[in-house]
Design a protein around this motif. Sequence first.
Motif, mmCIF file in Angstrom:
data_model
loop_
_atom_site.group_PDB
_atom_site.id
_atom_site.type_symbol
_atom_site.label_atom_id
_atom_site.label_comp_id
_atom_site.label_asym_id
_atom_site.label_seq_id
_atom_site.Cartn_x
_atom_site.Cartn_y
_atom_site.Cartn_z
ATOM 1 N N TRP A 125 0.841 -1.216 0.000
ATOM 2 C CA TRP A 125 0.000 0.000 0.000
ATOM 3 C C TRP A 125 0.866 1.251 0.000
ATOM 4 C CZ3 TRP A 125 -0.556 4.277 3.046
ATOM 5 C CH2 TRP A 125 -1.676 5.079 2.823
ATOM 6 N N LEU A 126 1.941 1.261 0.770
ATOM 7 C CA LEU A 126 2.820 2.431 0.822
ATOM 8 C C LEU A 126 3.428 2.716 -0.549
ATOM 9 C CD1 LEU A 126 4.654 1.706 4.194
ATOM 10 C CD2 LEU A 126 3.052 3.576 3.763
ATOM 11 N N THR A 127 3.844 1.667 -1.264
ATOM 12 C CA THR A 127 4.416 1.848 -2.599
ATOM 13 C C THR A 127 3.374 2.403 -3.558
ATOM 14 O OG1 THR A 127 5.985 0.040 -2.254
ATOM 15 C CG2 THR A 127 5.535 0.668 -4.539
ATOM 16 N N ALA A 128 2.167 1.863 -3.491
ATOM 17 C CA ALA A 128 1.098 2.341 -4.376
ATOM 18 C C ALA A 128 0.711 3.780 -4.041
ATOM 19 C CB ALA A 128 -0.110 1.417 -4.261
ATOM 20 N N ALA A 129 0.687 4.121 -2.759
ATOM 21 C CA ALA A 129 0.330 5.488 -2.361
ATOM 22 C C ALA A 129 1.363 6.488 -2.867
ATOM 23 C CB ALA A 129 0.208 5.574 -0.845
ATOM 24 N N TRP A 130 2.650 6.116 -2.797
ATOM 25 C CA TRP A 130 3.704 7.015 -3.289
ATOM 26 C C TRP A 130 3.601 7.216 -4.795
ATOM 27 C CZ3 TRP A 130 6.853 10.348 -1.005
ATOM 28 C CH2 TRP A 130 7.900 10.888 -1.752
ATOM 29 N N ASP A 164 -1.938 12.230 -6.926
ATOM 30 C CA ASP A 164 -2.568 13.157 -5.983
ATOM 31 C C ASP A 164 -2.002 13.050 -4.570
ATOM 32 O OD1 ASP A 164 -3.602 10.668 -5.381
ATOM 33 O OD2 ASP A 164 -5.671 11.374 -5.138
ATOM 34 N N THR A 165 -0.976 12.226 -4.379
ATOM 35 C CA THR A 165 -0.307 12.164 -3.077
ATOM 36 C C THR A 165 0.456 13.459 -2.844
ATOM 37 O OG1 THR A 165 -0.166 9.766 -2.937
ATOM 38 C CG2 THR A 165 1.559 11.003 -1.818
ATOM 39 N N ARG A 166 0.476 13.920 -1.606
ATOM 40 C CA ARG A 166 1.074 15.207 -1.257
ATOM 41 C C ARG A 166 2.285 14.990 -0.360
ATOM 42 N NH1 ARG A 166 -4.862 17.982 -0.043
ATOM 43 N NH2 ARG A 166 -5.543 17.995 -2.230
ATOM 44 N N VAL A 167 3.390 15.630 -0.736
ATOM 45 C CA VAL A 167 4.663 15.418 -0.055
ATOM 46 C C VAL A 167 5.152 16.728 0.559
ATOM 47 C CG1 VAL A 167 7.047 14.632 -0.278
ATOM 48 C CG2 VAL A 167 5.247 13.595 -1.692
ATOM 49 N N LEU A 168 5.535 16.647 1.817
ATOM 50 C CA LEU A 168 6.070 17.786 2.548
ATOM 51 C C LEU A 168 7.560 17.549 2.761
ATOM 52 C CD1 LEU A 168 4.987 20.371 3.976
ATOM 53 C CD2 LEU A 168 4.833 19.003 6.069
ATOM 54 N N VAL A 169 8.406 18.455 2.282
ATOM 55 C CA VAL A 169 9.848 18.315 2.451
ATOM 56 C C VAL A 169 10.264 19.007 3.744
ATOM 57 C CG1 VAL A 169 12.118 18.737 1.440
ATOM 58 C CG2 VAL A 169 10.156 18.262 -0.051
ATOM 59 N N ILE A 170 11.013 18.293 4.583
ATOM 60 C CA ILE A 170 11.454 18.813 5.879
ATOM 61 C C ILE A 170 12.974 18.888 5.890
ATOM 62 C CG2 ILE A 170 11.497 18.452 8.377
ATOM 63 C CD1 ILE A 170 8.736 19.085 7.358
ATOM 64 N N ASP A 171 13.500 20.037 6.235
ATOM 65 C CA ASP A 171 14.942 20.238 6.310
ATOM 66 C C ASP A 171 15.255 21.024 7.580
ATOM 67 O OD1 ASP A 171 17.631 20.600 5.900
ATOM 68 O OD2 ASP A 171 17.432 21.995 4.221
ATOM 69 N N VAL A 231 -3.778 9.934 5.974
ATOM 70 C CA VAL A 231 -4.736 10.047 4.877
ATOM 71 C C VAL A 231 -5.874 10.954 5.332
ATOM 72 C CG1 VAL A 231 -6.246 8.793 3.288
ATOM 73 C CG2 VAL A 231 -4.165 7.688 4.156
ATOM 74 N N ASP A 232 -6.257 11.916 4.487
ATOM 75 C CA ASP A 232 -7.344 12.821 4.886
ATOM 76 C C ASP A 232 -8.708 12.259 4.492
ATOM 77 O OD1 ASP A 232 -7.834 13.403 2.189
ATOM 78 O OD2 ASP A 232 -6.821 15.346 2.242
ATOM 79 N N GLY A 233 -9.761 12.983 4.811
ATOM 80 C CA GLY A 233 -11.115 12.517 4.564
ATOM 81 C C GLY A 233 -11.466 12.366 3.110
ATOM 82 N N ASP A 234 -10.707 13.006 2.219
ATOM 83 C CA ASP A 234 -10.940 12.889 0.784
ATOM 84 C C ASP A 234 -10.065 11.822 0.147
ATOM 85 O OD1 ASP A 234 -12.823 14.991 0.754
ATOM 86 O OD2 ASP A 234 -11.216 16.477 0.700
ATOM 87 N N GLY A 235 -9.300 11.102 0.954
ATOM 88 C CA GLY A 235 -8.471 10.034 0.431
ATOM 89 C C GLY A 235 -7.085 10.443 -0.008
ATOM 90 N N HIS A 236 -6.703 11.700 0.166
ATOM 91 C CA HIS A 236 -5.354 12.127 -0.184
ATOM 92 C C HIS A 236 -4.358 11.598 0.848
ATOM 93 C CE1 HIS A 236 -7.747 15.414 -2.221
ATOM 94 N NE2 HIS A 236 -7.023 14.927 -3.212
ATOM 95 N N VAL A 237 -3.246 11.057 0.355
ATOM 96 C CA VAL A 237 -2.199 10.521 1.222
ATOM 97 C C VAL A 237 -1.105 11.571 1.385
ATOM 98 C CG1 VAL A 237 -0.563 8.637 1.594
ATOM 99 C CG2 VAL A 237 -2.704 8.213 0.358
ATOM 100 N N TYR A 238 -0.575 11.680 2.601
ATOM 101 C CA TYR A 238 0.468 12.664 2.916
ATOM 102 C C TYR A 238 1.721 11.944 3.401
ATOM 103 C CZ TYR A 238 -3.307 16.098 2.778
ATOM 104 O OH TYR A 238 -4.364 16.887 2.381
ATOM 105 N N PHE A 239 2.848 12.325 2.802
ATOM 106 C CA PHE A 239 4.159 11.861 3.250
ATOM 107 C C PHE A 239 5.016 13.074 3.573
ATOM 108 C CE2 PHE A 239 2.875 8.195 0.704
ATOM 109 C CZ PHE A 239 3.429 7.101 1.356
ATOM 110 N N SER A 240 6.030 12.866 4.392
ATOM 111 C CA SER A 240 7.120 13.837 4.516
ATOM 112 C C SER A 240 8.391 13.187 4.023
ATOM 113 C CB SER A 240 7.281 14.318 5.954
ATOM 114 O OG SER A 240 7.631 13.249 6.808
#
Length: 326
Positions: free
Chosen positions: A45-50, A54-61, A94-103
């Motif tokens: 699932w993690l591979t498919a979500a990435w 429409d997956t959203r990625v937050l870059v942290i530095d 994952v939000d209520g609309d099904g969007h997946v979030y990674f950092s």
Amino acid sequence: MSEPRPPQQDGPPGPNGPLRRPLAALALARGTVDRSGVRRSDAEWLTAAWARDDTRVLVIDDGRTLVRFGDEGAGLVFLAPAQAPDGERHLLGVDGDGHVYFSVTAPLPPAPAAGPKDGRIEPAGLRRAGALLDDRDAGLLTHAVALANWHRTHTHCPRCGSLTDPVMGGHSRICRTDGSEHFPRTDPAVIMLVTDPDERALLARNRAWPPGRVSLLAGFVEPGESAERAVAREVAEETGITVGDVAYLGSQPWPMPQSLMLGFRAAAPGGQPIRVDEEEISEARWFSRDELRAGLATAEVLMPPPVSIAHRIIESWYGEDLPGSW
């Protein structure tokens, strides 16, 4: 899933009276994205979500990310997976609309061009942006920064010293040698509003702060110690004041680097002299509401920023919005 709000009450009973108003929503205790713990061990699932567009990625530095600042607040800048730099990935949920979030922990990319109505896009951390973000973004950034800080400092096994690898979507690490699993560390700390029979608040200045900067007393919970006992111990150690009637108010994560701030109030009997420890605390004094108002008006007294639980607890005692900030 929304984060629970602090208890909305007039204040715990006690000899020193109730709080003037309920504890306001705490900036870093908010969130609307389901953390999706059941998905963390599902590699497929993690591979498919990435792979989803429409997956959203937050870059942290180093605790910062790209933030869009405008007249009405601030918002996080997300990337699609294909645009994200290489780095360690952590599942945020994952939000209520099904969007997946990674950092992703990596150097920040250049800020994208912003139109005239988009405001300005700049690197920022929780101290600067936390109180300006909406509930979703505040929760995501707090979660992402907490994970990034832990992974940065826990690359080796504490049992044998071998390298560890992130697993469970970034929510634990496994030792390459002995297979032991290690989880993110959170240090509980108490922060307390101490009041006397005249309803004055005890505020103190840390030795490292400039003159005028004050806040509530605070300290870490020690091994084998309850939070309530930590409140009484820290107040006595730092100011010589004995307190009772310790009551819980609310909590807020403070991942700079890894604390959970537990807010309390405590009542101090009158007539006790203040004796600061001279090591951590350089001065402490009782403030009436009128004295605090006067000090804030002349900028002789500076309050902690609105992103902190200290600001909100002082505000609940004060009874109205606090002017000024660090």
